[in-house]
Design a protein around this motif. Structure first.
Motif, PDB file in Angstrom:
ATOM      1  N   TYR A  34       0.673  -1.212  -0.170  1.00  0.00           N
ATOM      2  CA  TYR A  34      -0.047   0.040   0.137  1.00  0.00           C
ATOM      3  C   TYR A  34       0.978   1.303   0.028  1.00  0.00           C
ATOM      4  O   TYR A  34       1.779   1.484   1.003  1.00  0.00           O
ATOM      5  N   LEU A  35       0.706   2.072  -0.813  1.00  0.00           N
ATOM      6  CA  LEU A  35       1.472   3.131  -1.235  1.00  0.00           C
ATOM      7  C   LEU A  35       0.847   4.527  -0.667  1.00  0.00           C
ATOM      8  O   LEU A  35      -0.522   4.714  -0.964  1.00  0.00           O
ATOM      9  N   ASP A  36       1.448   5.289  -0.254  1.00  0.00           N
ATOM     10  CA  ASP A  36       1.128   6.637   0.400  1.00  0.00           C
ATOM     11  C   ASP A  36       1.781   7.719  -0.696  1.00  0.00           C
ATOM     12  O   ASP A  36       2.867   8.010  -0.445  1.00  0.00           O
ATOM     13  N   PRO A  37       0.936   7.970  -1.710  1.00  0.00           N
ATOM     14  CA  PRO A  37       1.426   8.745  -2.829  1.00  0.00           C
ATOM     15  C   PRO A  37       2.198  10.053  -2.266  1.00  0.00           C
ATOM     16  O   PRO A  37       2.926  10.732  -2.916  1.00  0.00           O
ATOM     17  N   LYS A  38       1.331  10.664  -1.353  1.00  0.00           N
ATOM     18  CA  LYS A  38       1.941  12.173  -0.765  1.00  0.00           C
ATOM     19  C   LYS A  38       3.216  12.176  -0.153  1.00  0.00           C
ATOM     20  O   LYS A  38       4.039  12.896  -0.179  1.00  0.00           O
ATOM     21  N   ALA A  39       3.305  10.984   0.620  1.00  0.00           N
ATOM     22  CA  ALA A  39       4.673  10.850   1.369  1.00  0.00           C
ATOM     23  C   ALA A  39       5.532   9.920   0.781  1.00  0.00           C
ATOM     24  O   ALA A  39       6.861  10.144   1.105  1.00  0.00           O
ATOM     25  N   GLY A  40       5.050   9.375  -0.322  1.00  0.00           N
ATOM     26  CA  GLY A  40       6.127   8.715  -1.145  1.00  0.00           C
ATOM     27  C   GLY A  40       6.566   7.323  -0.450  1.00  0.00           C
ATOM     28  O   GLY A  40       7.804   7.197  -0.395  1.00  0.00           O
ATOM     29  N   VAL A  41       5.815   6.801   0.420  1.00  0.00           N
ATOM     30  CA  VAL A  41       6.335   5.522   1.164  1.00  0.00           C
ATOM     31  C   VAL A  41       5.368   4.385   1.148  1.00  0.00           C
ATOM     32  O   VAL A  41       4.194   4.572   0.971  1.00  0.00           O
ATOM     33  N   ILE A  42       5.712   3.438   1.457  1.00  0.00           N
ATOM     34  CA  ILE A  42       4.969   2.058   1.525  1.00  0.00           C
ATOM     35  C   ILE A  42       4.593   2.107   3.271  1.00  0.00           C
ATOM     36  O   ILE A  42       5.419   2.146   3.833  1.00  0.00           O
ATOM     37  N   THR A  43       3.330   1.576   3.061  1.00  0.00           N
ATOM     38  CA  THR A  43       2.709   1.957   4.519  1.00  0.00           C
ATOM     39  C   THR A  43       3.223   0.766   5.448  1.00  0.00           C
ATOM     40  O   THR A  43       2.965   1.107   6.855  1.00  0.00           O
ATOM     41  N   PHE A  44       3.510  -0.351   4.956  1.00  0.00           N
ATOM     42  CA  PHE A  44       3.949  -1.354   6.040  1.00  0.00           C
ATOM     43  C   PHE A  44       5.096  -2.057   5.497  1.00  0.00           C
ATOM     44  O   PHE A  44       5.649  -1.972   4.438  1.00  0.00           O
ATOM     45  N   GLU A  45       6.024  -2.733   6.267  1.00  0.00           N
ATOM     46  CA  GLU A  45       7.398  -3.071   6.260  1.00  0.00           C
ATOM     47  C   GLU A  45       7.378  -4.302   5.214  1.00  0.00           C
ATOM     48  O   GLU A  45       8.302  -4.208   4.264  1.00  0.00           O
ATOM     49  N   ASP A  46       6.581  -5.377   5.468  1.00  0.00           N
ATOM     50  CA  ASP A  46       6.719  -6.388   4.443  1.00  0.00           C
ATOM     51  C   ASP A  46       5.851  -6.685   3.519  1.00  0.00           C
ATOM     52  O   ASP A  46       4.382  -6.409   3.999  1.00  0.00           O
ATOM     53  N   PRO A  47       5.527  -7.046   2.228  1.00  0.00           N
ATOM     54  CA  PRO A  47       4.640  -7.086   1.465  1.00  0.00           C
ATOM     55  C   PRO A  47       3.670  -8.411   1.828  1.00  0.00           C
ATOM     56  O   PRO A  47       3.936  -9.300   2.699  1.00  0.00           O
ATOM     57  N   VAL A  48       2.305  -8.158   1.703  1.00  0.00           N
ATOM     58  CA  VAL A  48       1.368  -9.306   2.034  1.00  0.00           C
ATOM     59  C   VAL A  48       1.263 -10.525   1.120  1.00  0.00           C
ATOM     60  O   VAL A  48       0.804 -10.030  -0.145  1.00  0.00           O
ATOM     61  N   LYS A  49       1.468 -11.471   1.154  1.00  0.00           N
ATOM     62  CA  LYS A  49       1.408 -12.328   0.204  1.00  0.00           C
ATOM     63  C   LYS A  49      -0.231 -12.872   0.381  1.00  0.00           C
ATOM     64  O   LYS A  49      -0.734 -13.306   1.471  1.00  0.00           O
ATOM     65  N   ILE A  50      -0.571 -13.256  -0.950  1.00  0.00           N
ATOM     66  CA  ILE A  50      -2.124 -13.599  -1.088  1.00  0.00           C
ATOM     67  C   ILE A  50      -2.288 -14.713  -2.134  1.00  0.00           C
ATOM     68  O   ILE A  50      -1.315 -15.143  -2.862  1.00  0.00           O
ATOM     69  N   ARG A  51      -3.564 -14.861  -2.185  1.00  0.00           N
ATOM     70  CA  ARG A  51      -3.705 -16.286  -3.102  1.00  0.00           C
ATOM     71  C   ARG A  51      -4.402 -15.777  -4.211  1.00  0.00           C
ATOM     72  O   ARG A  51      -5.637 -15.073  -4.141  1.00  0.00           O
TER      73      ARG A  51
END
Length: 654
Positions: free
Chosen positions: A366-383
């Motif tokens: 999940y990207l916060d485009p105003k701050a230019g950061v990803i809001t959590f440390e590790d990506p979430v693995k999905i099915r």
């Protein structure tokens, strides 16, 4: 006594099993039409027009009366494979012998004929509604290059050019009687009404160098254009919403020499972007913007150009300044690393959900485009592959082609330990809740959009016969309706199952093809209103492909055609958009029945099955012909059946 009770129960059970197959009253006949010659085929278009091929011509039939609205006598007895309905358009095309036609399906008007226009071979064409034009590129009778523009309104020739145009990548209507035409080697700004060149620029420095090589350059261009018939050349056009600037993106590949082998080279991809002023074709940047990875997504944000590439197992996303192309995100503007290559993104609330994949897994960031950061440390693995999202009060409900879950975008955590195994067409939003059928448990579940609480609605699992699973869910006034091709079921809002019914399928799959086409067209219209539009369409295409590849191909082409028509100003587009809107509106009000093709003894019947009771309320007897000739309009509930060689009977189920 006990034996008699068992016998009575067995008799009741026997009749209960037979009940769906008992002969019902014939669906009412709307009209009969006798034609003067043999009918080859008939088709209901996605806009609801009935087209009939016969010995007397290609006919447009009034669906209300059966009268012939128009007749193209020179197109008599054409085979079905020569007819193609065009997405985003009120037209269909016919390729008959050496002539290519574009015909208005409402009026039968011939808006383009290649023989009349003097073009022997059509390579490509573009429908330019706002300019009242059809732009066609190909060769004349002497095999010389030819590009021409004809008026959509009357088919007359506006202009033609014999210049050697390269393969056309994009045509964009700029307004003010201007077109932007992008080819493999050059970009042209033209007067739409006359074809006069306002300016011409090369698409790249390499293309400019080829132009300077004279005869050798000409040979190189011809070779490159010939290769495009065999190789997919990836050159993409992007236009900034304010209309002042456009971008071209190109993709280069080269062997990754440190780990490649001659037998199995691993390729490294680089994407290059250039910005141009639409007014005069001049470059905004002094040199290319280069990004590692394949061409990906480009998004025009308030603060810059967001580029989301696909660079295999690890990609870098960035925001670039419109004027300087300087990077704005990450350490020293070098971008933010994302696991996997990005294959989708979706805007939600104040952020952007990024969907990426490696060779083995899919991930969410999940990207916060105003701050230019990803809001959590590790990506979430999905099915599965993400096809749609529903923003909730404090999180995001996402759905893949296999499952559903809720993502807390601030923490990077999934709300449910176990996914709901479902698909977009097995979900529906109603009065603040999302209803979803769980394929693994056979249970309908509800998700409260405010509390995000999941509740099992149905008290008992629902399983279908005939090796089928539910593939469509619909919310009715008194419950949830599920269906497949041969099965129907309904669960009340109190969780009790009202019915589960099965209607045996015909042995010949050819019987179901027209109904499959019609039901897919209806599903597309319903998807245009769905909370998961693109996901619904993708699922329809996938499900249909399992049964009929030709129909799936058309569904893939149509996609979101109905919504796209709304941007065109032409009277042709307006009529198509009006009709499409009317058909979409017809699906909004719902319908209390569906069509099911079934078999009674040796006879094939098209059943009108009530969604209220699950019982067949009427039927159209189709006999036992192995090559049936019938068409269905699943929006209006109308059936067209060829009874004999030259007679069509129309039935109205509504």
């Amino acid at each position: 006594m006990k034996k008699n009770r068992i016998l009575n129960f067995q008799i009741l059970l026997f009749f209960a099993m037979l009940l769906p197959l008992i002969s019902f009253s014939q669906v009412a006949v709307k009209w009969n039409k006798q034609f003067t010659s043999t009918i080859q085929w008939q088709e209901v278009t996605t806009l609801g027009n009935l087209i009939v091929s016969s010995g007397e011509g290609l006919l447009g039939i009034d669906s209300e009366t059966g009268k012939i609205k128009w007749n193209k006598t020179k197109l008599s007895n054409i085979s079905r494979d020569l007819f193609e309905e065009l997405p985003n358009s009120p037209f269909f095309s016919i390729k008959d012998n050496s002539t290519f036609y574009l015909i208005d399906q409402f009026t039968g008007d011939e808006v383009f004929s290649s023989s009349k226009a003097g073009i022997a071979k059509v390579n490509e064409y573009f429908l330019l509604y706002n300019s009242d034009a059809i732009l066609v590129a190909g060769q004349d009778a002497n095999n010389n290059p030819l590009i021409l523009s004809v008026k959509m309104s009357d088919g007359s020739l506006s202009w033609s050019m014999n210049d050697k145009f390269d393969r056309i990548i994009a045509v964009n209507e700029l307004g003010n009687d201007e077109l932007l035409l992008v080819t493999l080697f050059n970009i042209y700004k033209l007067k739409a009404s006359t074809g006069k060149t306002i300016w011409k620029k090369p698409t790249s420095d390499e293309a400019a160098s080829v132009d300077k090589l004279g005869a050798l350059g000409k040979l190189m261009k011809e070779a490159a254009n010939n290769m495009t018939d065999l190789v997919n050349i990836d050159l993409r056009f992007y236009r900034k919403p304010d209309g002042t600037v456009f971008y071209l993106g190109s993709q280069q590949e080269s062997p990754f020499t440190t780990i490649s082998t001659s037998e199995n080279p691993i390729m490294k991809y680089t994407s290059r972007y250039m910005s141009y002023n639409i007014s005069d074709g001049s470059k905004v940047w002094d040199r290319y913007l280069e990004v590692n990875g394949k061409l990906g997504f480009v998004d025009f944000t308030e603060n810059g150009l967001m580029i989301l590439p696909d660079d295999g197992n690890r990609s870098k996303i960035n925001l670039f300044d419109y004027q300087t192309k300087d990077g704005k995100w990450g350490n020293k503007g070098r971008g933010i690393s994302i696991k996997g290559g990005i294959y989708n993104y979706m805007k939600s609330n104040d952020g952007v959900l990024l969907v990426s994949q490696t060779s083995s897994n899919d991930f969410l960031n999940y990207l916060d485009p105003k701050a230019g950061v990803i809001t959590f440390e590790d990506p979430v693995k999905i099915r599965g592959s993400v096809v749609g999202i529903v923003p909730l009060s404090s999180s995001i409900l996402y759905i893949t082609d296999q499952s559903m879950n809720i993502l807390d975008q601030s923490k990077g955590l999934l709300k449910w330990k176990n996914n709901i195994a479902t698909s977009p067409n097995l979900t529906a939003e109603y009065e603040g809740k999302i209803y979803a059928f769980d394929l693994s448990s056979g249970i309908i579940k509800t998700i409260d959009k405010k509390t995000e609480e999941v509740i099992e609605l149905s008290k008992t699992p629902i399983f279908f016969q005939g090796k089928e699973s539910p593939r469509q869910l619909e919310v009715l006034e008194d419950g949830i309706f599920l269906n497949s091709d041969q099965n129907v079921a309904k669960v009340k809002f109190d969780g009790t199952t009202e019915y589960v019914k099965y209607y045996p399928a015909p042995r010949e799959e050819g019987w179901k093809r027209a109904l499959l086409y019609a039901s897919a067209a209806r599903a597309l219209l319903i998807s245009a209103q769905s909370h998961l539009i693109s996901g619904s369409i993708a699922t329809i295409e996938r499900d249909v492909a399992k049964k009929d590849l030709a129909t799936a191909g058309f569904i893939s082409q149509v996609g979101n055609a109905y919504s796209n028509l709304g941007t065109a100003a032409s009277s042709y587009a307006n009529e198509a958009f009006r009709r499409a809107n009317a058909r979409i509106t017809a699906t909004k009000s719902g319908r209390d029945f569906m069509f099911i093709m079934s078999q009674q003894d040796k006879e094939i019947v098209l059943l009108k099955v009530s969604k209220i009771t699950g019982q067949a309320e009427g039927q159209v007897a189709l006999g036992n012909d192995r090559t049936p000739n019938y068409a269905v309009d699943d929006i209006t509930g109308q059936i067209y059946y060829l009874t004999g060689n030259n007679k069509i009977t129309s039935y109205k189920a509504n």
